[in-house]
Design a protein around this motif. Structure first.
Motif, short mmCIF file in Angstrom:
data_model
loop_
_atom_site.label_atom_id
_atom_site.label_comp_id
_atom_site.label_asym_id
_atom_site.label_seq_id
_atom_site.Cartn_x
_atom_site.Cartn_y
_atom_site.Cartn_z
N UNK A 1 0.82 -1.20 0.00
CA UNK A 1 0.00 0.00 0.00
C UNK A 1 0.86 1.25 0.00
N UNK A 2 1.92 1.23 0.81
CA UNK A 2 2.83 2.39 0.87
C UNK A 2 3.44 2.67 -0.50
N UNK B 1 3.25 6.66 0.04
CA UNK B 1 3.16 7.30 1.34
C UNK B 1 4.05 6.64 2.39
N UNK B 2 4.70 7.49 3.19
CA UNK B 2 5.53 6.96 4.26
C UNK B 2 6.91 6.53 3.81
N UNK C 1 22.07 7.84 -0.63
CA UNK C 1 20.62 7.81 -0.41
C UNK C 1 20.23 6.49 0.25
N UNK C 2 19.53 6.60 1.36
CA UNK C 2 19.09 5.41 2.10
C UNK C 2 17.58 5.46 2.29
N UNK C 3 16.94 4.37 1.93
CA UNK C 3 15.48 4.33 1.94
C UNK C 3 14.93 4.21 3.35
N UNK C 4 13.88 4.96 3.62
CA UNK C 4 13.21 4.92 4.92
C UNK C 4 11.72 4.67 4.71
N UNK C 5 11.17 3.86 5.61
CA UNK C 5 9.72 3.62 5.56
C UNK C 5 9.13 3.85 6.93
N UNK C 6 8.21 4.80 6.98
CA UNK C 6 7.51 5.04 8.23
C UNK C 6 6.05 4.66 8.05
#
Ligand code: C2E
Ligand code: CA
Ligand code: CA
Ligand code: CA
Length: 274
Positions: free
Chosen positions: A31-32, A37-38, A59-64
């Protein structure tokens, strides 16, 4: 025997729980990615070892996730790979990397690419169209790959690297030294840089052997005309010793943690374009 069976039951229940968590993460991640989103990139500054100048960023990926909180890339990237989300996620990373390159034109921006992405025969075109679309000079971009990427892909991966390199994109061999034949790998694959894995930097300065290994890595890179970055630099002693050994670039918590776009803007000050 009884105990064995018991263990099995516990193991089984634990497995079930793990699988359930995984399915839930997969659902939320899907979904993100779909809604964008996030997800965001953070940027860890990279500095020249000799004069301390800011040269670039990884660049480092982040998921909130709104409920789960922050989920580390070590957790969600393997899941994304297994459930076929890596292509969309990789595209997101590529686009955001281009935007970062526009935003900080004086800096080299490095991004991580997963094995699955790099093996696709459409990969070079995908990268080049994106760079084109955002008007980015390919030489501003570096793609970090791991040794695992290079294993048994029928040569497609190597061909993709060659195509992109001849267009000017740079490549770095990430986590150098942790694979089975890192040194041998350098014979066959042309890259521009090696990133000495944090595990070696950790041992560096503590044990004599640790020092010798890092020294050998830097020497080898030199002989092959490759640049070196030390990752996970956490102490002043490490920084000084790496500088003395002639390591080119440094990255680690001593210098800076990964920063959000806005935090990075503050670091570069007036250099921001958009
Ligand atoms: P990596 O490429 O080796 O990235 C370096 C990791 O070390 C990052 O963790 C960074 O935050 C952390 N680090 C940097 N300096 C220090 C230090 O001084 N001390 C310590 N203890 N850690 C430090 P992160 O952000 O959790 O990323 C973990 C891994 O996830 C990355 O390892 C990379 O393999 C993968 N990854 C991250 N972003 C992406 C992405 O956009 N695409 C792909 N395919 N993989 C990614
Ligand atoms: Ca990396
Ligand atoms: Ca690394
Ligand atoms: Ca690493």
């Amino acid at each position: 025997k009884g105990a064995g069976r018991n263990c099995y039951a516990i193991f089984g229940a634990h497995m079930e729980e793990l699988l359930q968590t995984r399915r839930e993460i997969e659902y939320d991640l899907r979904r993100a990615v779909a809604e964008g989103e996030g997800l965001e990139l953070h940027f860890q500054p990279v500095y020249a070892a000799d004069n301390g100048a800011l040269c670039g960023a990884e660049a480092l990926l982040r998921w909130h996730d709104p409920i789960r909180g922050s989920v580390g890339p070590d957790v969600f990237i393997p899941i994304a790979e297994e459930c076929g989300l890596m292509n969309s996620l990789g595209e997101f990373v590529l686009r955001e990397t281009c935007l970062a390159a526009q935003r900080w034109p004086a800096l080299k921006i490095a991004m991580n690419a997963s094995p699955k992405e790099l093996r696709g025969d459409g990969y070079p075109l995908k990268v080049m169209s994106m760079l084109n679309h955002y008007g980015i000079n390919p030489e501003q971009i570096e793609i970090e790959i791991t040794e695992g990427t290079l294993l048994d892909s029928g040569g497609q991966c190597q061909r993709n690297i060659e195509t992109l390199r001849s267009a000017g994109v740079h490549f770095a061999l990430d986590d150098f030294g942790t694979g089975f034949s890192s040194f041998g790998r350098l014979q066959n694959v042309k890259v521009d840089r090696i990133k000495i894995d944090k595990s070696f930097i950790d041992r560096f300065g503590k044990e004599e052997e640790g020092q010798a290994i890092v020294e050998a890595m830097i020497g080898l890179a030199r002989a092959k005309g490759l640049k070196t970055t030390a990752e996970g630099v956490e102490t002043e002693d490490q920084r000084v010793a790496l500088k003395e050994l002639g390591c080119d670039h440094l990255q680690g918590y001593l210098l800076s943690r990964p920063l959000s776009k806005e935090q990075f803007d503050e670091l570069v000050g007036g250099n921001v374009v958009n």
